[in-house]
Design a protein around this motif. Structure first.
Motif, short mmCIF file in Angstrom:
data_model
loop_
_atom_site.label_atom_id
_atom_site.label_comp_id
_atom_site.label_asym_id
_atom_site.label_seq_id
_atom_site.Cartn_x
_atom_site.Cartn_y
_atom_site.Cartn_z
N PHE A 155 0.87 -1.18 0.00
CA PHE A 155 0.00 0.00 0.00
C PHE A 155 0.91 1.23 0.00
CE2 PHE A 155 -3.97 1.87 2.39
CZ PHE A 155 -4.02 2.90 1.48
N THR A 156 0.90 1.97 -1.10
CA THR A 156 1.73 3.17 -1.25
C THR A 156 0.86 4.41 -1.29
OG1 THR A 156 3.42 1.96 -2.50
CG2 THR A 156 3.43 4.36 -2.69
N ALA A 157 1.20 5.40 -0.48
CA ALA A 157 0.55 6.70 -0.54
C ALA A 157 1.47 7.68 -1.25
CB ALA A 157 0.23 7.21 0.86
N VAL A 158 0.88 8.52 -2.10
CA VAL A 158 1.62 9.55 -2.83
C VAL A 158 1.19 10.91 -2.29
CG1 VAL A 158 2.16 10.54 -5.08
CG2 VAL A 158 1.69 8.08 -4.88
N GLY A 171 -3.87 -9.63 -0.54
CA GLY A 171 -2.67 -9.55 -1.36
C GLY A 171 -2.75 -8.50 -2.45
N GLN A 172 -3.67 -7.53 -2.30
CA GLN A 172 -3.85 -6.50 -3.32
C GLN A 172 -2.70 -5.49 -3.28
OE1 GLN A 172 -6.59 -6.41 -5.63
NE2 GLN A 172 -4.97 -5.13 -6.45
N THR A 173 -2.50 -4.79 -4.39
CA THR A 173 -1.57 -3.66 -4.45
C THR A 173 -2.40 -2.39 -4.59
OG1 THR A 173 0.06 -5.04 -5.57
CG2 THR A 173 0.39 -2.65 -5.67
N VAL A 174 -2.11 -1.38 -3.75
CA VAL A 174 -2.88 -0.14 -3.76
C VAL A 174 -1.93 1.05 -3.83
CG1 VAL A 174 -4.47 1.34 -2.47
CG2 VAL A 174 -4.79 -1.14 -2.44
N VAL A 175 -2.23 1.98 -4.72
CA VAL A 175 -1.52 3.26 -4.80
C VAL A 175 -2.56 4.36 -4.60
CG1 VAL A 175 -0.14 4.81 -6.21
CG2 VAL A 175 0.21 2.34 -6.38
N MET A 176 -2.36 5.17 -3.58
CA MET A 176 -3.35 6.19 -3.22
C MET A 176 -2.73 7.57 -3.18
SD MET A 176 -5.48 6.54 0.39
CE MET A 176 -3.97 6.77 1.35
N VAL A 177 -3.33 8.51 -3.90
CA VAL A 177 -2.98 9.92 -3.79
C VAL A 177 -3.79 10.52 -2.65
CG1 VAL A 177 -3.29 12.17 -4.87
CG2 VAL A 177 -2.23 10.32 -6.15
N THR A 178 -3.13 11.23 -1.75
CA THR A 178 -3.84 11.87 -0.65
C THR A 178 -3.07 13.11 -0.20
OG1 THR A 178 -4.78 11.57 1.57
CG2 THR A 178 -2.69 10.46 1.11
N HIS A 179 -3.78 14.05 0.42
CA HIS A 179 -3.14 15.21 1.04
C HIS A 179 -3.19 15.08 2.56
CE1 HIS A 179 -7.41 16.18 1.36
NE2 HIS A 179 -7.08 16.97 2.38
N ASP A 180 -3.82 14.00 3.06
CA ASP A 180 -4.13 13.85 4.48
C ASP A 180 -3.09 12.96 5.17
OD1 ASP A 180 -5.20 13.41 6.96
OD2 ASP A 180 -7.11 12.62 6.26
N PRO A 181 -2.30 13.49 6.12
CA PRO A 181 -1.33 12.66 6.83
C PRO A 181 -1.96 11.47 7.56
CG PRO A 181 -0.86 14.98 7.20
CD PRO A 181 -2.19 14.92 6.52
N SER A 182 -3.18 11.65 8.07
CA SER A 182 -3.84 10.53 8.74
C SER A 182 -4.13 9.39 7.76
CB SER A 182 -5.14 10.99 9.40
OG SER A 182 -4.88 11.92 10.43
N ALA A 183 -4.56 9.74 6.54
CA ALA A 183 -4.80 8.72 5.52
C ALA A 183 -3.50 8.02 5.13
CB ALA A 183 -5.45 9.35 4.29
N ALA A 184 -2.43 8.80 5.00
CA ALA A 184 -1.13 8.21 4.63
C ALA A 184 -0.64 7.24 5.69
CB ALA A 184 -0.11 9.32 4.40
N GLY A 185 -1.08 7.44 6.94
CA GLY A 185 -0.66 6.54 8.01
C GLY A 185 -1.15 5.12 7.85
#
Length: 260
Positions: free
Chosen positions: A50-53, A207-221
């Motif tokens: 799970f990657t946050a951008v 086992g999914q792969t997720v890439v998420m764009v977010t501006h929210d530090p809580s979401a990135a956590g």
């Protein structure tokens, strides 16, 4: 026999890489109106992660996601889903790849109002003329807590429930990778936390792969890894993020912008 390059999981499973970009550049306009949204970005999204951008407004986050997902065409550089180079595909092949191997979750839900929750979830399979894997579908529906809501239309659901439907739709075809663009932007904090939990669980349990764009530090956590963009460039990376660590890093961007 040559393996089908669009078959779910095939390329990602053998390579350990769900998607990657190399030398990715995206330029809008010309002359004085020229804007470089992405500037020579190279990045790998590993399978089962799970990657946050993140990054300041206008840094190229959504442009990176759209190019990596085949929704936008880069000015230069290459994008791969597994081992499939998107630049080698014609429009029909690219449409098929997006349908079969990529899941999408957007801020605006993008549900069809005349269809039930179940019909929205299974719509991509229906368009492709395939029956959904019932066992997998049941598992996904149970994970996002929609078992009692499948007959409801979007207008009969809360915003959080609608986004759960969108998450289930993205997962239903067992894609190689799910791209999520500000998926909690229209939700209250409780509903947003539920949706982020579902995305995290899809990585941990399915086992999914997720890439998420977010501006929210809580979401990135909720992510395993955070990558940071600034002025169209990849400038930092953080593993095992916490909201406080991410917030501190984002404050550094604010300080940089004020002093530049």
């Amino acid at each position: 026999m040559t393996a089908d390059p669009f078959a779910p999981h095939t390329a990602a499973t053998t390579s350990g890489t769900a998607a990657s970009a190399s030398g990715l550049t995206k330029v809008h306009g010309t002359g004085d109106a020229r804007v470089t949204a992405l500037d020579d970005v190279s990045i790998t999204f590993r399978q089962g992660e799970f990657t946050a951008v993140m990054g300041p407004s206008g840094c190229g986050k959504s442009t990176l996601l759209h190019c990596a997902a085949g929704l936008d065409t880069p000015t230069s550089g290459s994008v791969r889903i597994g081992t499939t180079e998107l630049g080698t595909l014609d429009d029909r092949e690219l449409t098929r790849l997006r349908r079969d191997r990529i899941g999408f979750v957007f801020q605006a839900f993008n549900l069809l109002p005349t269809l039930t929750a179940l019909e929205n979830i299974t719509l991509p399979s229906a368009i492709a003329g395939r029956r959904p894997d019932r066992e997998w579908l049941d598992q996904v529906v149970a994970m996002v807590g929609l078992s009692g809501r499948l007959g409801h239309r979007p207008a009969q659901l809360s915003g959080g429930q609608q986004q759960r439907v969108a998450v289930a739709r993205a997962l239903a075809s067992r894609p190689a990778i799910v791209f999520a663009d500000e998926p909690t932007g229209n939700l209250d904090s409780r509903s947003g936390a539920e949706v982020l939990g579902f995305l995290r669980d899809s990585v941990r349990d399915l086992g999914q792969t997720v890439v998420m764009v977010t501006h929210d530090p809580s979401a990135a956590g909720y992510a395993d890894r955070v990558v940071f963009l600034c002025d169209g460039r990849l400038v930092d990376e953080m593993t095992r993020p916490t909201p406080d660590r991410v917030l501190d890093r984002m404050k550094a961007f604010d300080t940089r912008s004020r002093t530049s």
